[in-house]
Write a protein that holds these residues in place. Structure first.
Motif, mmCIF file in Angstrom:
data_model
loop_
_atom_site.group_PDB
_atom_site.id
_atom_site.type_symbol
_atom_site.label_atom_id
_atom_site.label_comp_id
_atom_site.label_asym_id
_atom_site.label_seq_id
_atom_site.Cartn_x
_atom_site.Cartn_y
_atom_site.Cartn_z
ATOM 1 N N PRO A 1 8.593 7.997 -13.393
ATOM 2 C CA PRO A 1 9.694 8.131 -12.320
ATOM 3 C C PRO A 1 10.668 6.589 -12.592
ATOM 4 N N THR A 2 11.930 6.877 -12.669
ATOM 5 C CA THR A 2 13.036 5.898 -12.780
ATOM 6 C C THR A 2 13.375 5.041 -11.445
ATOM 7 N N HIS A 3 12.943 5.860 -10.525
ATOM 8 C CA HIS A 3 13.696 5.338 -9.096
ATOM 9 C C HIS A 3 12.531 4.975 -8.278
ATOM 10 N N ALA A 4 12.388 4.127 -7.262
ATOM 11 C CA ALA A 4 11.451 3.994 -6.106
ATOM 12 C C ALA A 4 12.234 3.693 -4.948
ATOM 13 N N ALA A 5 11.493 4.054 -3.852
ATOM 14 C CA ALA A 5 11.870 3.764 -2.526
ATOM 15 C C ALA A 5 10.676 3.898 -1.530
ATOM 16 N N SER A 6 10.331 2.648 -1.695
ATOM 17 C CA SER A 6 8.976 2.278 -0.737
ATOM 18 C C SER A 6 9.393 2.140 0.696
ATOM 19 N N MET A 7 8.754 2.665 1.586
ATOM 20 C CA MET A 7 9.193 2.486 3.072
ATOM 21 C C MET A 7 9.089 0.986 3.603
ATOM 22 N N ALA A 8 8.305 0.415 2.757
ATOM 23 C CA ALA A 8 7.959 -1.110 3.105
ATOM 24 C C ALA A 8 9.240 -2.008 2.627
ATOM 25 N N GLU A 9 10.296 -1.514 1.857
ATOM 26 C CA GLU A 9 11.403 -1.907 1.165
ATOM 27 C C GLU A 9 12.684 -1.295 1.665
ATOM 28 N N ASP B 1 0.741 -1.298 0.068
ATOM 29 C CA ASP B 1 -0.044 0.191 0.080
ATOM 30 C C ASP B 1 0.899 1.260 0.086
ATOM 31 N N TRP B 2 2.017 1.043 0.299
ATOM 32 C CA TRP B 2 2.846 2.135 0.549
ATOM 33 C C TRP B 2 3.607 2.920 -0.714
ATOM 34 N N PRO B 3 3.565 4.173 -0.909
ATOM 35 C CA PRO B 3 4.130 4.548 -2.147
ATOM 36 C C PRO B 3 5.456 4.383 -2.464
ATOM 37 N N HIS B 4 5.608 4.407 -3.628
ATOM 38 C CA HIS B 4 6.819 3.780 -4.217
ATOM 39 C C HIS B 4 7.934 5.164 -4.929
ATOM 40 N N THR B 5 7.104 5.677 -5.644
ATOM 41 C CA THR B 5 7.763 6.860 -6.489
ATOM 42 C C THR B 5 7.584 8.279 -6.084
ATOM 43 N N TYR B 6 6.408 8.452 -4.989
ATOM 44 C CA TYR B 6 6.054 9.931 -4.579
ATOM 45 C C TYR B 6 5.897 10.683 -5.632
ATOM 46 N N LEU C 1 14.501 1.440 -10.920
ATOM 47 C CA LEU C 1 13.439 0.796 -11.037
ATOM 48 C C LEU C 1 14.189 -0.054 -12.439
ATOM 49 N N THR C 2 13.898 -1.321 -12.384
ATOM 50 C CA THR C 2 14.395 -2.163 -13.590
ATOM 51 C C THR C 2 13.514 -2.260 -14.771
#
Lengths: 162, 58
Positions: A77-85, A7-12, B57-58
């Protein structure tokens, strides 16, 4: 408790405005991350994840990298940083003296418990620990100087992690 | 009626606090041991940081 780590956002990235991102404390957490309690006087204790410090810095860097790529032509978006990961490290020190001070040092991974990957506790216990002692106080002093060095953009600042 | 297939979360009673032993209290300020812990905690934190910074992201 019917929530999932996904559920948590990945790319914001804002779903309504693709050129708007909400990093750090700007995004709305989808839910609490552990069971709510009440104090004896009835005050609610609703646990929310920390979004300052290390998570904010990691999210900010992630969003910045995506924006750079989108300015260069990427459509999403090319990067992701979920707080669940994502994990977090924290040091809370007490006292200013390097020989008599103390601190609690802790890490959690991931910040938002993921009961699908880690069914028992929601977290990877290899990277989730806490300890009280003088060593944590030294780490706090070290971080203090490292982050000031980084904020002043002295040589090699980019090598210092968030 | 609904039934849950999810495992119970937080099955352990986490409301009880463990008290440190006198030996634990001694080690918390014993410089040689804290030097070892300083190195070890730094490595643990670096590992968490390393796991958290793979964002492309890949």
């Amino acid at each position: 408790e019917a929530w999932r780590a996904a559920d948590w956002p990945h790319t914001y990235q804002s779903p309504a405005f693709p050129n708007v991102f909400a990093a750090g404390i700007a995004f709305a957490p989808p839910h609490a991350i552990s069971r709510p309690y009440q104090t004896p006087s009835g005050a609610p204790v609703a646990p929310a994840p920390p979004r300052t410090g290390m998570p904010s810095a990691t999210i900010g860097k992630t969003v910045a990298a995506s924006i750079v790529d989108m300015c260069g032509g990427a459509e999403a978006p090319t990067h992701a940083a979920s707080m669940a990961e994502m994990g977090a490290a924290c040091v809370a020190s007490a006292g200013a003296n390097p020989l008599t001070g103390t601190a609690v040092s802790l890490t959690v991974f991931p910040i938002v418990p993921d009961f699908e990957r880690y069914p028992r506790y929601g977290r990877d216990l290899r990277d989730t620990f806490g300890e009280i002692g003088l060593a944590g106080h030294w780490i706090k002093i070290l971080l203090h100087h490292l982050f000031l060095y980084k904020a002043r953009l002295h040589p090699g600042w980019a090598l210092i992690p968030e | 009626m609904t039934t849950s297939v999810r495992p119970e979360r937080y099955p352990v009673d986490d409301t009880a606090a463990a008290l440190p032993t006198p030996w634990t209290l001694f080690l918390r300020t014993f410089i040689p041991w804290q030097i070892v812990r300083f190195a070890w905690i730094n490595l643990r934190m670096l590992r968490v940081i390393w796991r958290s910074h793979r964002t492309r992201l890949t």
